[in-house]
Structure formats: C-alpha cells, structure tokens
Motif scaffolding. Structure first.
Motif, PDB file in Angstrom:
ATOM      1  N   LEU A  33      30.428 -46.402 -14.004  1.00 34.72           N
ATOM      2  CA  LEU A  33      31.224 -46.476 -12.778  1.00 34.72           C
ATOM      3  C   LEU A  33      32.393 -47.440 -12.915  1.00 34.72           C
ATOM      4  CD1 LEU A  33      28.539 -46.272  -9.951  1.00 34.72           C
ATOM      5  CD2 LEU A  33      30.230 -44.546 -10.609  1.00 34.72           C
ATOM      6  N   GLY A  34      32.227 -48.455 -13.743  1.00 31.19           N
ATOM      7  CA  GLY A  34      33.335 -49.367 -14.005  1.00 31.19           C
ATOM      8  C   GLY A  34      34.536 -48.646 -14.597  1.00 31.19           C
ATOM      9  N   GLU A  35      34.271 -47.587 -15.365  1.00 32.23           N
ATOM     10  CA  GLU A  35      35.337 -46.768 -15.947  1.00 32.23           C
ATOM     11  C   GLU A  35      35.909 -45.781 -14.927  1.00 32.23           C
ATOM     12  OE1 GLU A  35      36.354 -46.911 -19.289  1.00 32.23           O
ATOM     13  OE2 GLU A  35      35.103 -48.712 -19.403  1.00 32.23           O
ATOM     14  N   SER A  56      30.527 -59.041  -9.858  1.00 33.14           N
ATOM     15  CA  SER A  56      29.410 -58.226  -9.359  1.00 33.14           C
ATOM     16  C   SER A  56      29.877 -57.085  -8.461  1.00 33.14           C
ATOM     17  CB  SER A  56      28.430 -59.110  -8.597  1.00 33.14           C
ATOM     18  OG  SER A  56      29.046 -59.619  -7.427  1.00 33.14           O
ATOM     19  N   SER A  57      31.156 -56.775  -8.450  1.00 32.66           N
ATOM     20  CA  SER A  57      31.661 -55.814  -7.478  1.00 32.66           C
ATOM     21  C   SER A  57      31.075 -54.416  -7.637  1.00 32.66           C
ATOM     22  CB  SER A  57      33.188 -55.766  -7.496  1.00 32.66           C
ATOM     23  OG  SER A  57      33.642 -55.274  -8.734  1.00 32.66           O
ATOM     24  N   ILE A  58      30.888 -53.929  -8.859  1.00 32.20           N
ATOM     25  CA  ILE A  58      30.300 -52.597  -9.051  1.00 32.20           C
ATOM     26  C   ILE A  58      28.866 -52.588  -8.543  1.00 32.20           C
ATOM     27  CG2 ILE A  58      29.566 -50.869 -10.749  1.00 32.20           C
ATOM     28  CD1 ILE A  58      32.533 -50.819 -10.504  1.00 32.20           C
ATOM     29  N   ILE A  62      27.464 -50.342  -5.426  1.00 37.08           N
ATOM     30  CA  ILE A  62      26.303 -49.457  -5.532  1.00 37.08           C
ATOM     31  C   ILE A  62      25.293 -49.790  -4.432  1.00 37.08           C
ATOM     32  CG2 ILE A  62      24.263 -48.937  -6.943  1.00 37.08           C
ATOM     33  CD1 ILE A  62      26.118 -49.160  -9.413  1.00 37.08           C
ATOM     34  N   ASP A  63      24.981 -51.071  -4.249  1.00 35.77           N
ATOM     35  CA  ASP A  63      24.012 -51.478  -3.231  1.00 35.77           C
ATOM     36  C   ASP A  63      24.463 -51.059  -1.834  1.00 35.77           C
ATOM     37  OD1 ASP A  63      22.377 -52.597  -5.179  1.00 35.77           O
ATOM     38  OD2 ASP A  63      23.141 -54.636  -4.850  1.00 35.77           O
ATOM     39  N   ALA A  64      25.751 -51.212  -1.557  1.00 25.33           N
ATOM     40  CA  ALA A  64      26.279 -50.827  -0.238  1.00 25.33           C
ATOM     41  C   ALA A  64      26.168 -49.320  -0.024  1.00 25.33           C
ATOM     42  CB  ALA A  64      27.730 -51.288  -0.092  1.00 25.33           C
ATOM     43  N   ARG A  65      26.490 -48.533  -1.038  1.00 28.66           N
ATOM     44  CA  ARG A  65      26.382 -47.069  -0.911  1.00 28.66           C
ATOM     45  C   ARG A  65      24.920 -46.671  -0.734  1.00 28.66           C
ATOM     46  NH1 ARG A  65      30.529 -48.798  -1.276  1.00 28.66           N
ATOM     47  NH2 ARG A  65      30.093 -48.811   0.932  1.00 28.66           N
TER      48      ARG A  65
END
Length: 174
Positions: A33-35, A56-58, A62-65
């Motif tokens: 996902l970083g890509e 830690s943004s990715i 993911i946690d938010a989604r």
C-alpha cells in the motif's frame, strides 16, 4: 458487514480481514500500500481517506478503514499482485434492502486498463444474487473517469444525494 469473494476475468477480490490478522501478511500489505497510496491516487478521495503522514501513516490508514468499513483486496488473478482496494460501508438499510456505499482505488499503473469496470461488474453480479440491495458510490465532480465507470456499470446519478463537489451514483437491485 458482508464479505464478498469473487473473481473476474483478471481479478481476485476478497476481504482483507484474514490478511490483517496475520502479522507478516499485514506487514507485506502495508509495504504494497505504501507503493499504491500515492498523492495522485488519493487526490480525488474524501479527506478521511487521505494519508496523514508520518512513519505509521499506512498502518493508521489501514486501522481507520478496518474500523469503518469492509475492505477487499483487488489482486491480479495470475500474478497475485495487489492492484487496488474496494471499500464497502453499510448505509442506512431498512429491513427489506441492504445499502452499501462503495469506494475503490487502483494503483496508478493499473489505471486505464478496465479493472474498475471489471471489478464493478463482478461486484454487481454478486450483490444482485443476495436479494434486494442498493449500491451507492460518490465521485468527486473533477473525477469524470470514475463517474463514467459507475455509469457503465449501470449506476445512475442521484441529484438529491449529490453536493456541489460530489456526484452520487446509485444502482438498485430488486
């Protein structure tokens, strides 16, 4: 929330639930996902779907989604390469009709190859089998390519749900 698993001619579509439960698989997903989650890919998505930045943004994204919706991975059927995501969130359903709000994004290298149309046709086929349902998709008014994809899949513009910056499209299933 309903989790779907289906294939199309070129795509394998399945919930990321099991991937998130496995630490090594999640780490691999975060890397992929970083890509994919570039500024250009996220440009027309609403503010909650933007990356906040930081190391830690990715993972936070993911946690938010995962907390708000059911996310499905869109993988190349032959190579298992991650091409994008399908995001489904339950809407205001009544006892007779399921309402799902849909969103999707694809890696830039997958744009213009018909994957979004293919995924939506597959999703509509699966949803049409579950009974009475309504799919709702919002599109930034500047993202006409995504609007055309929804229209080709049988969605119709709903002016009552739309706003000055977002066109809302709906597809009803009997």
């Amino acid at each position: 929330m309903l989790r779907y698993r289906f294939t199309t001619q070129r795509l394998s579509v399945f919930s990321w639930h099991d991937v998130l439960a496995d630490q090594a698989a999640r780490a691999s997903l975060e890397s992929e996902l970083g890509e994919i989650l570039t500024q250009e890919v996220l440009e027309h998505l609403p503010p909650p779907l933007q990356l906040k930045g930081g190391a830690s943004s990715i993972s936070d994204w993911i946690d938010a989604r995962a907390a708000e919706s059911e996310v499905h991975l869109l993988e190349d059927l032959l190579t298992s390469d991650l091409l994008g995501l399908l995001i489904l969130a339950e809407g205001a359903s009544d006892s007779e009709r399921t309402e799902l709000h849909i969103g999707y994004l694809f890696a830039k290298h997958a744009w213009g190859q018909g994957y979004a149309s293919e995924m939506l046709v597959g999703l509509c086929s699966v949803v049409g089998q579950i009974g009475s349902a309504r799919l709702v998709g919002g599109v930034d008014t500047q993202n006409q390519a995504s609007a055309r994809v929804l229209q080709k899949a049988g969605f119709e513009l709903n002016p009552e749900l739309s706003s000055s910056d977002t066109d809302m499209y709906v597809r009803e299933f009997p």
